[in-house]
Design a protein around this motif. Structure first.
Motif, PDB file in Angstrom:
ATOM      1  N   TRP A  86       5.002  -6.527   3.020  1.00 23.67           N
ATOM      2  CA  TRP A  86       6.168  -6.475   2.156  1.00 23.67           C
ATOM      3  C   TRP A  86       5.936  -6.970   0.676  1.00 23.67           C
ATOM      4  O   TRP A  86       6.737  -6.921  -0.273  1.00 23.67           O
ATOM      5  CB  TRP A  86       6.965  -7.724   2.544  1.00 23.67           C
ATOM      6  CG  TRP A  86       7.835  -7.425   4.120  1.00 23.67           C
ATOM      7  CD1 TRP A  86       7.186  -7.627   5.189  1.00 23.67           C
ATOM      8  CD2 TRP A  86       8.561  -6.126   4.188  1.00 23.67           C
ATOM      9  NE1 TRP A  86       7.801  -7.093   6.208  1.00 23.67           N
ATOM     10  CE2 TRP A  86       8.782  -6.141   5.439  1.00 23.67           C
ATOM     11  CE3 TRP A  86       9.337  -5.519   3.418  1.00 23.67           C
ATOM     12  CZ2 TRP A  86       9.680  -5.185   6.153  1.00 23.67           C
ATOM     13  CZ3 TRP A  86      10.140  -4.461   4.034  1.00 23.67           C
ATOM     14  CH2 TRP A  86      10.409  -4.466   5.457  1.00 23.67           C
ATOM     15  N   GLY A  87       4.741  -6.990   0.136  1.00 20.25           N
ATOM     16  CA  GLY A  87       4.353  -7.448  -0.924  1.00 20.25           C
ATOM     17  C   GLY A  87       3.854  -6.179  -1.896  1.00 20.25           C
ATOM     18  O   GLY A  87       3.509  -6.284  -2.955  1.00 20.25           O
ATOM     19  N   SER A  88       3.895  -5.088  -0.984  1.00 18.72           N
ATOM     20  CA  SER A  88       3.398  -3.711  -1.676  1.00 18.72           C
ATOM     21  C   SER A  88       4.695  -2.816  -1.995  1.00 18.72           C
ATOM     22  O   SER A  88       5.462  -3.172  -1.134  1.00 18.72           O
ATOM     23  CB  SER A  88       2.306  -2.932  -0.700  1.00 18.72           C
ATOM     24  OG  SER A  88       1.348  -3.869  -0.449  1.00 18.72           O
ATOM     25  N   VAL A  89       4.527  -2.114  -3.044  1.00 18.51           N
ATOM     26  CA  VAL A  89       5.543  -1.194  -3.432  1.00 18.51           C
ATOM     27  C   VAL A  89       5.686  -0.029  -2.448  1.00 18.51           C
ATOM     28  O   VAL A  89       6.884   0.363  -2.074  1.00 18.51           O
ATOM     29  CB  VAL A  89       5.374  -0.870  -4.942  1.00 18.51           C
ATOM     30  CG1 VAL A  89       6.261   0.270  -5.190  1.00 18.51           C
ATOM     31  CG2 VAL A  89       5.486  -1.728  -5.912  1.00 18.51           C
ATOM     32  N   TRP A  90       4.545   0.232  -1.894  1.00 21.95           N
ATOM     33  CA  TRP A  90       4.811   1.505  -0.780  1.00 21.95           C
ATOM     34  C   TRP A  90       5.811   1.217   0.135  1.00 21.95           C
ATOM     35  O   TRP A  90       6.327   2.101   0.606  1.00 21.95           O
ATOM     36  CB  TRP A  90       3.484   1.895  -0.596  1.00 21.95           C
ATOM     37  CG  TRP A  90       2.756   0.986   0.482  1.00 21.95           C
ATOM     38  CD1 TRP A  90       1.818  -0.135   0.456  1.00 21.95           C
ATOM     39  CD2 TRP A  90       2.959   1.086   2.064  1.00 21.95           C
ATOM     40  NE1 TRP A  90       1.660  -0.684   1.574  1.00 21.95           N
ATOM     41  CE2 TRP A  90       2.049  -0.232   2.634  1.00 21.95           C
ATOM     42  CE3 TRP A  90       3.900   1.769   2.982  1.00 21.95           C
ATOM     43  CZ2 TRP A  90       2.400  -0.328   3.977  1.00 21.95           C
ATOM     44  CZ3 TRP A  90       3.684   1.492   4.330  1.00 21.95           C
ATOM     45  CH2 TRP A  90       3.071   0.347   4.829  1.00 21.95           C
ATOM     46  N   ALA A  91       5.737   0.041   0.639  1.00 28.55           N
ATOM     47  CA  ALA A  91       6.669  -0.567   1.908  1.00 28.55           C
ATOM     48  C   ALA A  91       7.948  -0.233   1.438  1.00 28.55           C
ATOM     49  O   ALA A  91       8.941   0.348   2.198  1.00 28.55           O
ATOM     50  CB  ALA A  91       6.271  -1.801   2.285  1.00 28.55           C
ATOM     51  N   TRP A  92       8.357  -0.681   0.380  1.00 24.32           N
ATOM     52  CA  TRP A  92       9.605  -0.875  -0.383  1.00 24.32           C
ATOM     53  C   TRP A  92      10.161   0.746  -0.489  1.00 24.32           C
ATOM     54  O   TRP A  92      11.258   1.080  -0.178  1.00 24.32           O
ATOM     55  CB  TRP A  92       9.867  -1.507  -1.448  1.00 24.32           C
ATOM     56  CG  TRP A  92       9.876  -3.173  -1.188  1.00 24.32           C
ATOM     57  CD1 TRP A  92       8.703  -3.857  -1.207  1.00 24.32           C
ATOM     58  CD2 TRP A  92      10.727  -4.001  -0.516  1.00 24.32           C
ATOM     59  NE1 TRP A  92       8.832  -5.142  -0.668  1.00 24.32           N
ATOM     60  CE2 TRP A  92      10.100  -4.966  -0.141  1.00 24.32           C
ATOM     61  CE3 TRP A  92      11.953  -3.866   0.037  1.00 24.32           C
ATOM     62  CZ2 TRP A  92      10.891  -6.120   0.557  1.00 24.32           C
ATOM     63  CZ3 TRP A  92      12.819  -4.668   0.660  1.00 24.32           C
ATOM     64  CH2 TRP A  92      11.982  -5.703   0.904  1.00 24.32           C
ATOM     65  N   VAL A 145       3.336   6.123   2.368  1.00 21.69           N
ATOM     66  CA  VAL A 145       2.423   5.584   3.518  1.00 21.69           C
ATOM     67  C   VAL A 145       1.045   6.009   3.833  1.00 21.69           C
ATOM     68  O   VAL A 145       0.140   5.008   4.051  1.00 21.69           O
ATOM     69  CB  VAL A 145       3.061   5.980   5.010  1.00 21.69           C
ATOM     70  CG1 VAL A 145       2.437   5.276   6.420  1.00 21.69           C
ATOM     71  CG2 VAL A 145       4.726   5.183   4.953  1.00 21.69           C
ATOM     72  N   VAL A 146       0.715   7.089   3.653  1.00 25.71           N
ATOM     73  CA  VAL A 146      -0.600   7.440   3.796  1.00 25.71           C
ATOM     74  C   VAL A 146      -1.334   7.119   2.640  1.00 25.71           C
ATOM     75  O   VAL A 146      -2.568   6.697   2.474  1.00 25.71           O
ATOM     76  CB  VAL A 146      -0.736   8.952   4.121  1.00 25.71           C
ATOM     77  CG1 VAL A 146      -1.953   9.710   4.043  1.00 25.71           C
ATOM     78  CG2 VAL A 146      -0.056   9.233   5.392  1.00 25.71           C
ATOM     79  N   VAL A 147      -1.074   7.611   1.190  1.00 29.70           N
ATOM     80  CA  VAL A 147      -1.668   7.460  -0.026  1.00 29.70           C
ATOM     81  C   VAL A 147      -1.766   6.333  -0.417  1.00 29.70           C
ATOM     82  O   VAL A 147      -2.707   5.599  -1.222  1.00 29.70           O
ATOM     83  CB  VAL A 147      -1.447   8.480  -1.101  1.00 29.70           C
ATOM     84  CG1 VAL A 147      -2.254   8.251  -2.289  1.00 29.70           C
ATOM     85  CG2 VAL A 147      -1.603   9.916  -0.367  1.00 29.70           C
ATOM     86  N   ARG A 148      -0.412   5.806  -0.423  1.00 33.52           N
ATOM     87  CA  ARG A 148      -0.145   4.146  -0.959  1.00 33.52           C
ATOM     88  C   ARG A 148      -0.503   4.038  -2.430  1.00 33.52           C
ATOM     89  O   ARG A 148      -1.452   3.245  -2.617  1.00 33.52           O
ATOM     90  CB  ARG A 148      -0.793   2.935   0.099  1.00 33.52           C
ATOM     91  CG  ARG A 148      -0.411   3.036   1.384  1.00 33.52           C
ATOM     92  CD  ARG A 148      -0.962   1.856   1.936  1.00 33.52           C
ATOM     93  NE  ARG A 148      -0.416   2.225   3.506  1.00 33.52           N
ATOM     94  CZ  ARG A 148      -0.858   1.279   4.584  1.00 33.52           C
ATOM     95  NH1 ARG A 148      -1.527   0.107   4.036  1.00 33.52           N
ATOM     96  NH2 ARG A 148      -0.305   1.410   5.762  1.00 33.52           N
ATOM     97  N   PRO A 149       0.073   4.908  -3.095  1.00 35.73           N
ATOM     98  CA  PRO A 149      -0.490   4.913  -4.537  1.00 35.73           C
ATOM     99  C   PRO A 149      -0.236   3.778  -5.457  1.00 35.73           C
ATOM    100  O   PRO A 149      -0.535   3.402  -6.603  1.00 35.73           O
ATOM    101  CB  PRO A 149       0.183   6.275  -5.120  1.00 35.73           C
ATOM    102  CG  PRO A 149       1.419   6.463  -4.319  1.00 35.73           C
ATOM    103  CD  PRO A 149       0.948   5.952  -2.987  1.00 35.73           C
ATOM    104  N   PHE A 150       1.010   3.038  -4.889  1.00 30.81           N
ATOM    105  CA  PHE A 150       1.336   1.711  -5.628  1.00 30.81           C
ATOM    106  C   PHE A 150       1.616   0.581  -4.666  1.00 30.81           C
ATOM    107  O   PHE A 150       1.632   0.660  -3.455  1.00 30.81           O
ATOM    108  CB  PHE A 150       2.484   1.940  -6.101  1.00 30.81           C
ATOM    109  CG  PHE A 150       3.555   3.133  -5.659  1.00 30.81           C
ATOM    110  CD1 PHE A 150       3.644   4.425  -6.233  1.00 30.81           C
ATOM    111  CD2 PHE A 150       4.324   2.817  -4.448  1.00 30.81           C
ATOM    112  CE1 PHE A 150       4.520   5.404  -5.677  1.00 30.81           C
ATOM    113  CE2 PHE A 150       5.093   3.589  -3.939  1.00 30.81           C
ATOM    114  CZ  PHE A 150       5.086   5.127  -4.451  1.00 30.81           C
TER     115      PHE A 150
END
Length: 150
Positions: A86-92, A145-150
């Motif tokens: 939840w602290g990562s932008v990718w999840a949001w 989800v896969v690359v998680r660029p942010f």
């Protein structure tokens, strides 16, 4: 005890989630294409109109709705098991895109009801344009989800 069981079957939950998403996406890609042909080629009350209505209804009710529900349930279970950071932008980004995908699903369901009522006023061009919405959202979700660029 229950959390241990869920952690043990986590790969199965993830597999079910992926399969449900694939089925859901297939419908999200196909239903607007059916709408294009329905809007452009079938006059209200014609045999072709009735054929498209059956195809659209079956796709939505038999494939898309159950697939969306299973995808959401499996996704929520995985979130409950800590699959999201939840602290990562990718999840949001993923969560927002999935909510928008669900809204697109709802928009399509509402358009189907207009075809059934004989009140569709949208052109095939509108549905062609809308056909790209699930594709763009899918790209956001997979890259997040896969690359998680942010």
């Amino acid at each position: 005890m229950m959390i241990e069981l869920l952690n043990t079957i986590y790969p199965w939950i993830k597999a079910v989630h992926i399969m449900a998403v694939i089925a859901w996406m297939a419908g999200l890609f196909y239903l607007p294409r059916l709408f294009v042909y329905h809007a452009e080629r079938a006059s209200v009350g014609s045999e072709l109109d009735q054929t498209f209505q059956v195809m659209e209804e079956k796709l939505l009710r038999v494939i898309m709705n159950p697939a969306m529900i299973v995808a959401w349930i499996a996704g929520v279970i995985m979130i409950g098991l800590g699959a999201f950071d939840w602290g990562s932008v990718w999840a949001w980004a993923k969560l927002c895109a999935v909510i928008l995908m669900s809204a697109a699903h709802g928009w399509m369901a509402a358009r189907r009801k207009e075809f059934v009522a004989g009140t569709n006023t949208r052109s095939g061009r509108t549905y062609r344009f809308f056909n790209e919405v699930p594709t763009v959202l899918m790209l956001v979700i997979v890259i997040a989800v896969v690359v998680r660029p942010f």
